[in-house]
Scaffold this active site. Structure first.
Site, short mmCIF file in Angstrom:
data_model
loop_
_atom_site.label_atom_id
_atom_site.label_comp_id
_atom_site.label_asym_id
_atom_site.label_seq_id
_atom_site.Cartn_x
_atom_site.Cartn_y
_atom_site.Cartn_z
N HIS A 118 -19.86 -77.52 14.72
CA HIS A 118 -21.04 -77.00 15.34
C HIS A 118 -22.25 -77.36 15.02
O HIS A 118 -22.28 -77.91 13.82
CB HIS A 118 -20.85 -75.39 14.82
CG HIS A 118 -21.81 -74.30 15.61
ND1 HIS A 118 -22.86 -74.38 14.99
CD2 HIS A 118 -21.32 -73.26 16.51
CE1 HIS A 118 -23.38 -73.21 15.75
NE2 HIS A 118 -22.45 -72.58 16.64
N ASP A 195 -17.02 -75.13 6.66
CA ASP A 195 -17.47 -74.20 7.61
C ASP A 195 -16.21 -73.15 8.07
O ASP A 195 -15.69 -73.98 9.01
CB ASP A 195 -18.24 -74.98 8.59
CG ASP A 195 -18.59 -74.07 9.80
OD1 ASP A 195 -18.27 -72.68 9.81
OD2 ASP A 195 -19.22 -74.57 10.66
N GLN A 198 -15.02 -69.97 12.16
CA GLN A 198 -13.80 -69.49 13.11
C GLN A 198 -12.69 -69.42 12.34
O GLN A 198 -11.63 -69.62 13.03
CB GLN A 198 -13.93 -70.74 14.01
CG GLN A 198 -15.08 -70.98 14.82
CD GLN A 198 -15.32 -69.60 15.89
OE1 GLN A 198 -14.36 -68.92 16.04
NE2 GLN A 198 -16.34 -69.32 16.24
N LYS A 221 -18.47 -62.55 12.91
CA LYS A 221 -17.13 -63.09 13.46
C LYS A 221 -15.91 -62.65 12.78
O LYS A 221 -14.76 -63.06 13.14
CB LYS A 221 -17.06 -64.74 13.10
CG LYS A 221 -18.38 -65.21 14.06
CD LYS A 221 -18.26 -66.80 14.15
CE LYS A 221 -19.58 -67.37 14.45
NZ LYS A 221 -19.73 -67.39 16.04
N CYS A 359 -22.76 -74.90 21.50
CA CYS A 359 -23.20 -75.65 20.08
C CYS A 359 -22.53 -76.65 19.48
O CYS A 359 -22.42 -76.90 18.49
CB CYS A 359 -23.52 -74.44 19.16
SG CYS A 359 -24.68 -73.03 19.62
N1 PLP Z 1 -19.90 -72.80 12.64
C1 PLP Z 1 -18.92 -72.55 13.44
C2 PLP Z 1 -17.63 -73.32 13.79
C3 PLP Z 1 -19.27 -71.68 14.66
O1 PLP Z 1 -18.51 -71.27 15.65
C4 PLP Z 1 -20.69 -70.89 14.59
C5 PLP Z 1 -20.84 -69.77 15.60
O2 PLP Z 1 -20.24 -69.69 16.61
C6 PLP Z 1 -21.45 -71.20 13.54
C7 PLP Z 1 -21.21 -72.22 12.57
C8 PLP Z 1 -22.91 -70.28 13.19
O3 PLP Z 1 -22.39 -69.20 12.84
P1 PLP Z 1 -23.72 -68.08 12.77
O4 PLP Z 1 -24.57 -68.15 14.30
O5 PLP Z 1 -23.15 -66.70 12.64
O6 PLP Z 1 -24.61 -68.62 11.56
#
Ligand code: PLP
Length: 401
Positions: A118, A195, A198, A221, A359
């Protein structure tokens, strides 16, 4: 208690059709218990934490710190002071990229990420690399969306300072072999940030068993509120890292000559946190524990298999992300049609999906496509809803041809 009936938002019609919510990878809906926790906080408890001597402040502080221990036990951390509350995954990663970078990154060093990250696990590292004269290296993935571990081994060298990869890809659904990545990295003496945005709502996570150095996720999430997230960091590393932001709460003593910093985790929690959202996160953890992570995983696996088979009956539909280990995310395109057109038409059937690059522009570049349509499932979804998606796509596909 019936799972779906705990989510009042799902019980409504959009354009006179029952809402089908398949945008769970962007954010999950919230059970009533989470909404109640938020309301109760503002109705009965609102006050600033850690600083007050009065009853409300003491009670709010207690509940805030109880949530920290609930998170600690939810992800199997050794110490509760290894849990830092942030605004979300994005802030957790920025905190590490900035603070770890300031302490450990120098001219000529390297940081490894993967090509399926992401943007929030790419850009903070780019910023940090730029600041310190370091270079970003990228692990490629194959046509199924599986990381090339042999390529990763060749990227790892004595200039590598940190490896940052996602547990699960938000676009492809791939569950990455993070235990193996952590193992390989640690053999080379390199720490690893995961990270987990997900992964956290789909599978059991035990940070000690994994051995990761940092693990990041967002409350929204995992059936919790927006505005709260978690950074887990191994004590030894957090101790060595400088503060990320300065302000109230993160200090021990302030003079104009010199400021000393508070102990963990407060060193990384400058200013007033989103207390109500933190308490809402506790309710989300309670919801997940009460439902059972095995139950959640098995319901979602069944939905994903059913949806994958159903969608493949649509003419010219291609699925992106066909790794053997996947969560409940299906990215697809139909013929040459643009994902926005598919998403807009599905909306008219009351079906919420996400369209675009999610993203993850480097994934789109890898496949040479502008974006995908993404349907992502959560524990409250049903096979009837997947039937509704399939039927809608059957109607839509000829219009797009
Ligand atoms: N990392 C991953 C794999 C994501 O799917 C997302 C959000 O879609 C993020 C990071 C960023 O999360 P947040 O917008 O809640 O900070």
């Amino acid at each position: 208690m019936n799972i779906r009936s705990q989510f009042p938002i799902l019980d409504q019609k959009i354009y006179n059709k029952p809402l089908v919510y398949f945008d769970n990878a962007a954010t999950t809906q919230k059970p009533k218990s989470v909404i109640d926790a938020l309301c109760n906080y503002y109705l009965t408890l609102n006050s600033n934490i850690h600083r007050g001597t009065h009853h409300l402040a003491a009670e709010a502080t207690d509940r805030y710190e109880q949530t920290r221990r609930a998170v600690q036990s939810f992800i199997g951390a050794r110490h509760s002071h290894e849990i830092v509350f942030t605004r979300g995954t994005t802030e957790s990663i920025n905190l590490v990229a900035s603070s770890f970078g300031n302490r450990f990154l120098h001219q000529g060093d390297e940081v490894i990420v993967s090509a399926m990250e992401h943007h929030s696990n790419i850009v903070p590292w780019q910023l940090s690399c730029e600041r310190h004269g370091a270079t970003l290296r990228v692990i490629p993935f194959n046509d199924d969306g599986v990381l090339d571990i042999e390529a990763f081994k060749t990227l790892l060298n004595d200039k590598t300072r940190i490896v940052a990869v996602n547990h699960v890809s938000n676009t492809l659904g791939t569950i990455n072999p993070i235990a193996e990545i952590i193992n390989i990295s640690h053999q080379a003496g390199v720490p690893v940030l995961i990270d987990g945005a997900q992964a956290i709502s789909h599978m059991a996570v035990d940070v000690q068993q994994l051995g990761c150095d940092f693990y990041c996720f967002s409350g929204h999430k995992m059936y919790g509120p927006m505005g709260v997230g978690v950074l887990y960091g191994r004590e030894e590393l957090l101790e060595e890292m400088p503060p990320y932001q300065g302000g109230g709460e993160m200090i021990k003593d302030v003079t104009f000559e010199k400021t000393t910093y508070n102990e963990l985790p407060f060193k990384f929690e400058a200013g007033t946190p989103s207390v109500g959202d933190v308490l809402g996160l506790h309710a989300a953890i309670d919801f997940m524990n009460a439902t059972g992570i095995e139950t959640i995983a098995s319901i979602e696996a069944e939905l994903t298999q059913y949806a994958t088979e159903s969608l493949q009956t649509i003419e010219n539909l291609r699925i992106y992300g066909t790794a053997p280990q996947k969560t409940s995310v299906i990215s697809f395109l139909i013929g040459e049609s643009h994902p926005y057109d598919v998403g807009t038409l599905l909306d008219k059937f009351g079906i919420a999906v996400r369209t675009g690059h999610h993203c993850t522009q480097p994934i789109m570049d890898r496949f040479g496509i502008p974006g995908t349509v993404r349907a992502s499932f959560a524990v409250y979804n049903t096979k009837e809803e997947i039937d509704a998606l399939t039927a809608a796509l059957q109607r839509i596909a000829p219009m797009l041809a």
